[in-house]
Design an enzyme around this catalytic site. Structure first.
Site, PDB file in Angstrom:
ATOM      1  N   ASP A 215       0.873  -1.559   0.181  1.00 26.40           N
ATOM      2  CA  ASP A 215       0.160   0.037   0.488  1.00 26.40           C
ATOM      3  C   ASP A 215       1.064   1.377  -0.258  1.00 26.40           C
ATOM      4  OD1 ASP A 215      -2.507   1.060   0.806  1.00 26.40           O
ATOM      5  OD2 ASP A 215      -1.206   1.636   2.360  1.00 26.40           O
ATOM      6  N   GLU A 241       1.754  -0.763  -5.387  1.00 24.47           N
ATOM      7  CA  GLU A 241       0.578   0.683  -5.488  1.00 24.47           C
ATOM      8  C   GLU A 241       1.767   1.717  -5.857  1.00 24.47           C
ATOM      9  OE1 GLU A 241      -2.691   3.480  -3.698  1.00 24.47           O
ATOM     10  OE2 GLU A 241      -1.356   2.850  -2.866  1.00 24.47           O
TER      11      GLU A 241
HETATM   12  C1  ARE Z   1      -8.881   9.139   5.560  1.00 25.20           C
HETATM   13  C2  ARE Z   1      -9.679  10.571   4.913  1.00 25.20           C
HETATM   14  C3  ARE Z   1      -8.815  11.125   4.655  1.00 25.20           C
HETATM   15  C4  ARE Z   1      -7.778  12.230   5.968  1.00 25.20           C
HETATM   16  C5  ARE Z   1      -6.990  10.727   6.446  1.00 25.20           C
HETATM   17  C6  ARE Z   1      -6.325  10.417   7.891  1.00 25.20           C
HETATM   18  O1  ARE Z   1     -10.113  10.036   4.217  1.00 25.20           O
HETATM   19  O2  ARE Z   1      -9.230  12.271   4.486  1.00 25.20           O
HETATM   20  O3  ARE Z   1      -6.621  12.495   5.391  1.00 25.20           O
HETATM   21  O4  ARE Z   1      -8.093   9.233   6.793  1.00 25.20           O
HETATM   22  O5  ARE Z   1      -7.352  10.571   8.441  1.00 25.20           O
HETATM   23  C7  ARE Z   1      -7.413   5.094   2.208  1.00 25.20           C
HETATM   24  C8  ARE Z   1      -8.660   6.155   1.298  1.00 25.20           C
HETATM   25  C9  ARE Z   1      -8.768   7.441   2.525  1.00 25.20           C
HETATM   26  C10 ARE Z   1      -8.214   7.381   3.986  1.00 25.20           C
HETATM   27  C11 ARE Z   1      -7.509   6.411   3.949  1.00 25.20           C
HETATM   28  C12 ARE Z   1      -6.544   6.316   5.736  1.00 25.20           C
HETATM   29  O6  ARE Z   1      -8.251   5.784   0.632  1.00 25.20           O
HETATM   30  O7  ARE Z   1      -9.648   8.153   1.799  1.00 25.20           O
HETATM   31  O8  ARE Z   1      -7.969   8.692   4.291  1.00 25.20           O
HETATM   32  O9  ARE Z   1      -7.613   5.259   3.887  1.00 25.20           O
HETATM   33  O10 ARE Z   1      -7.683   5.894   5.934  1.00 25.20           O
HETATM   34  C13 ARE Z   1      -2.315   8.572  -3.339  1.00 25.20           C
HETATM   35  C14 ARE Z   1      -1.958   7.956  -3.155  1.00 25.20           C
HETATM   36  C15 ARE Z   1      -2.329   6.287  -2.940  1.00 25.20           C
HETATM   37  C16 ARE Z   1      -3.672   6.995  -2.575  1.00 25.20           C
HETATM   38  C17 ARE Z   1      -4.388   7.123  -2.721  1.00 25.20           C
HETATM   39  C18 ARE Z   1      -5.631   7.077  -1.241  1.00 25.20           C
HETATM   40  O11 ARE Z   1      -0.836   8.218  -3.992  1.00 25.20           O
HETATM   41  O12 ARE Z   1      -1.312   5.343  -2.293  1.00 25.20           O
HETATM   42  O13 ARE Z   1      -4.156   8.508  -2.530  1.00 25.20           O
HETATM   43  N1  ARE Z   1      -4.103   4.830  -2.196  1.00 25.20           N
HETATM   44  C19 ARE Z   1      -3.818   4.112  -0.658  1.00 25.20           C
HETATM   45  C20 ARE Z   1      -5.055   2.860  -0.575  1.00 25.20           C
HETATM   46  C21 ARE Z   1      -6.089   3.746   0.131  1.00 25.20           C
HETATM   47  C22 ARE Z   1      -5.764   3.667   1.606  1.00 25.20           C
HETATM   48  C23 ARE Z   1      -4.239   4.256   1.765  1.00 25.20           C
HETATM   49  C24 ARE Z   1      -2.866   4.458   0.210  1.00 25.20           C
HETATM   50  C25 ARE Z   1      -3.518   5.207   3.041  1.00 25.20           C
HETATM   51  O14 ARE Z   1      -5.262   2.393  -1.961  1.00 25.20           O
HETATM   52  O15 ARE Z   1      -7.422   3.017   0.129  1.00 25.20           O
HETATM   53  O16 ARE Z   1      -6.409   5.691   1.781  1.00 25.20           O
HETATM   54  O17 ARE Z   1      -3.483   3.719   3.633  1.00 25.20           O
HETATM   55  C26 ARE Z   1      -3.198  11.650  -7.406  1.00 25.20           C
HETATM   56  C27 ARE Z   1      -1.783  11.306  -6.731  1.00 25.20           C
HETATM   57  C28 ARE Z   1      -1.676   9.890  -6.368  1.00 25.20           C
HETATM   58  C29 ARE Z   1      -2.952  10.149  -5.388  1.00 25.20           C
HETATM   59  C30 ARE Z   1      -4.386  10.437  -6.478  1.00 25.20           C
HETATM   60  C31 ARE Z   1      -5.726  10.426  -5.551  1.00 25.20           C
HETATM   61  O18 ARE Z   1      -3.309  10.519  -8.491  1.00 25.20           O
HETATM   62  O19 ARE Z   1      -1.094  11.057  -8.337  1.00 25.20           O
HETATM   63  O20 ARE Z   1      -0.175   9.289  -6.017  1.00 25.20           O
HETATM   64  O21 ARE Z   1      -2.907   8.734  -4.855  1.00 25.20           O
HETATM   65  O22 ARE Z   1      -4.518  11.256  -6.593  1.00 25.20           O
HETATM   66  O23 ARE Z   1      -6.869  10.352  -5.947  1.00 25.20           O
END
Ligand code: ARE
Ligand code: CA
Length: 500
Positions: A215, A241
């Site tokens: 992740d 990812e």
């Molecule tokens: C939640 C709240 C946030 C808050 C946070 C902390 O929604 O508002 O700030 O909690 O309190 C998942 C959810 C998030 C959640 C998080 C923690 O999707 O909503 O936040 O869990 O509970 C980037 C990253 C990529 C990431 C995506 C979501 O690069 O790694 O954002 N994806 C992974 C997982 C997610 C997970 C996390 C990471 C965190 O698959 O499920 O988040 O562990 C452009 C950029 C990308 C960016 C993308 C976002 O394309 O280039 O880098 O991806 O936009 O759409």
């Protein structure tokens, strides 16, 4: 991929393993290649996954599953609490360590490898567990990390120090050292932190897990991931990812596989609305620019796009099914399908029971899928229904078709007005009709020998030899061409193996 396990088992039994153990280790040792098919099982608890592996995932030909993150997490009714670890204990709302262990064994015994989601870039954010410095510690267990294990806790003179949220998602220093918004960022360059992460992953490997979805890999330097990988007790599969740019994803090919984001955009363009499958004609030229070689995973949707938007979803009914069929038909990539639950609130966790644990997954009793009969490119799911994609027989048919064409090259592409098709050299033929009308195919060049073929998508060959097909059948003429009618929102998939 069909398993040739018997021979392997025979060998292993010689080393004192029971047949079940031999089957389990054969599964663990089987590599994930272009002929493997995986599926993300999002919102499935461990008990339900164990029986699903035995009864459906294994029998339908799935080679691996991606599970929820298995570690203890912040509490809450949102699905994303799983991405906020509070400890590395294998206790979560998806089940206990004991239930996790049984699930891994059951899946391995069914020939299905287990890949878990590894959330190792950060810990939980402010969650009421304490003030700054202890907020990421579990109240139930000894603190796993302390302030100096995080980038925000390093001396300000340290080149890795950062206490801000990421705002530039592509800049290397910023994306690796600063916080995924609100979440304390582990100093993954420190050997002591790497050792704790490796211990967490090794704990799972020892239970029979085959590998990990890393992740937020984009938020850790590839060198850190390689160092962690070197500390593992065996060669584990990594799929990282790295959201967005191919050029950043390419930096990670030394530490494992990555998802192909541009390919997913094709799936979205081809199958989000009626009549666009022909856009697949640009795919082969596009793939050449990805630079990901045979380390790309192909996909339609994942838990993020399913909940936050940006993909075809279960709302698109039969088009959704066709999108999965498409990634199973292409020679490019290692396909990963997605099976989740439906929701009205995009933050909603899978249905929970009274103990705040994820309830057992319930699939519709028949193989009937909740596609809208009057408007098949829409669906009729209720909130909290599981989609149970792994049980859809057309996709099980496509997995068998993929096995039967192997690595045969893609040839004779046709693309016109919502219809897309191609041959896999002399091994098979596939055709997608994303329109709401029957498509009358005329003299399409298939590469196949003359004869009658059963269509894998609508049922394949009858299990009783000599009894023809369970679904549709198509005839290839002496000149190798196909003429016939393909129903609306459907796929035709025939191969050498479905000749009758
Ligand atoms: C939640 C709240 C946030 C808050 C946070 C902390 O929604 O508002 O700030 O909690 O309190 C998942 C959810 C998030 C959640 C998080 C923690 O999707 O909503 O936040 O869990 O509970 C980037 C990253 C990529 C990431 C995506 C979501 O690069 O790694 O954002 N994806 C992974 C997982 C997610 C997970 C996390 C990471 C965190 O698959 O499920 O988040 O562990 C452009 C950029 C990308 C960016 C993308 C976002 O394309 O280039 O880098 O991806 O936009 O759409
Ligand atoms: Ca980081």
């Amino acid at each position: 991929m069909k398993r040739i396990i018997l021979l392997l088992c025979a060998g292993l039994i010689g080393f004192g393993l029971s047949p079940a153990q031999a089957e389990e280790s054969a599964t663990i040792n089987k590599p994930i290649t272009g002929s493997s098919v995986g599926i993300q099982m999002f919102g499935w608890n461990w008990d339900s996954l164990a029986t699903e592996c035995t009864n459906h995932l294994g029998p339908n030909g799935y080679d691996w599953i991606l599970t929820l993150p298995p570690q203890e997490h912040k509490k809450g009714n949102q699905w994303w609490v799983h991405y906020q670890p509070v400890s590395y204990q294998l206790e979560s709302s998806a089940g206990t360590r004991e239930q996790f262990t049984k699930m891994v064994a059951a899946c391995n015994a069914a020939g299905v490898k287990v890949i878990t989601d590894a959330v190792i870039n950060h810990m939980a954010g402010g969650n009421g567990y304490g003030s700054a410095g202890t907020e990421y510690q579990s109240p139930n267990f000894a603190p796993l990390f302390t302030e100096p294990d995080f980038h925000s806790g390093l001396p300000q003179t340290d080149p890795h120090y950062c206490s801000r949220d990421i705002s530039n998602w592509n800049d290397f220093e910023e994306r690796t050292n600063c916080k995924f918004p609100g979440l304390p960022d582990l100093a993954t360059e420190l050997p002591s932190v790497q050792q704790k992460i490796a211990k967490f992953l090794n704990d799972q490997l020892a239970l029979g897990v085959s590998g990990f979805r890393i992740d937020a890999a984009k938020h850790m330097p590839p060198a850190d991931l390689l160092s962690i990988k070197k500390l593992l007790i065996r060669d584990a599969y990594f799929v990282q990812e790295v959201v967005g740019s191919n050029s950043i994803a390419q930096e990670y090919l030394g530490s494992g596989d990555v998802w192909a984001w541009d390919q997913q955009q094709f799936a979205t363009d081809m199958f989000s609305s009626i009549g666009y499958a022909h856009l697949g004609k640009g795919f082969d030229a596009d793939v050449k620019n990805y630079g990901l070689g045979n380390q790309a995973l192909t996909w339609v949707t994942n838990h993020d796009t399913d909940h936050h938007g940006g993909s075809v979803t279960y709302d698109q009914g039969k088009l959704y099914q066709m999108a999965f069929a498409w990634i199973l038909s292409e020679p490019y990539g290692k396909p990963m399908l997605y099976s989740g639950y439906t929701f009205f609130d995009q933050d909603a966790e899978a249905p929970m029971n009274a103990n705040q644990k994820i309830a057992n997954a319930i699939c519709a009793s028949s193989t009937e899928v909740k596609f809208n009969k009057k408007a098949p490119a829409t669906s009729t799911y209720d909130q909290g229904d599981f989609t149970c994609v792994e049980r859809w027989s057309p996709l099980a048919g496509m997995i068998a078709w993929r096995d039967s064409v192997g690595s045969a090259a893609k040839t004779s592409v046709i693309a016109k007005a919502g219809v897309y098709g191609f041959a896999r050299d002399k091994a098979g033929y596939v055709l997608f009709n994303s329109t709401g009308r029957t498509y009358s195919a005329s003299k399409l060049k298939t590469g196949l020998a003359a004869g009658k073929y059963c269509d894998f998508y609508s049922g394949g060959k009858s299990p009783n030899t000599g009894k023809g097909c369970r679904g549709l059948s198509f005839t290839v003429a002496k000149d190798g061409t196909l003429t016939g009618k393909l129903p609306s929102f459907s796929v035709l998939a025939i191969s050498q193996a479905s000749k009758y």
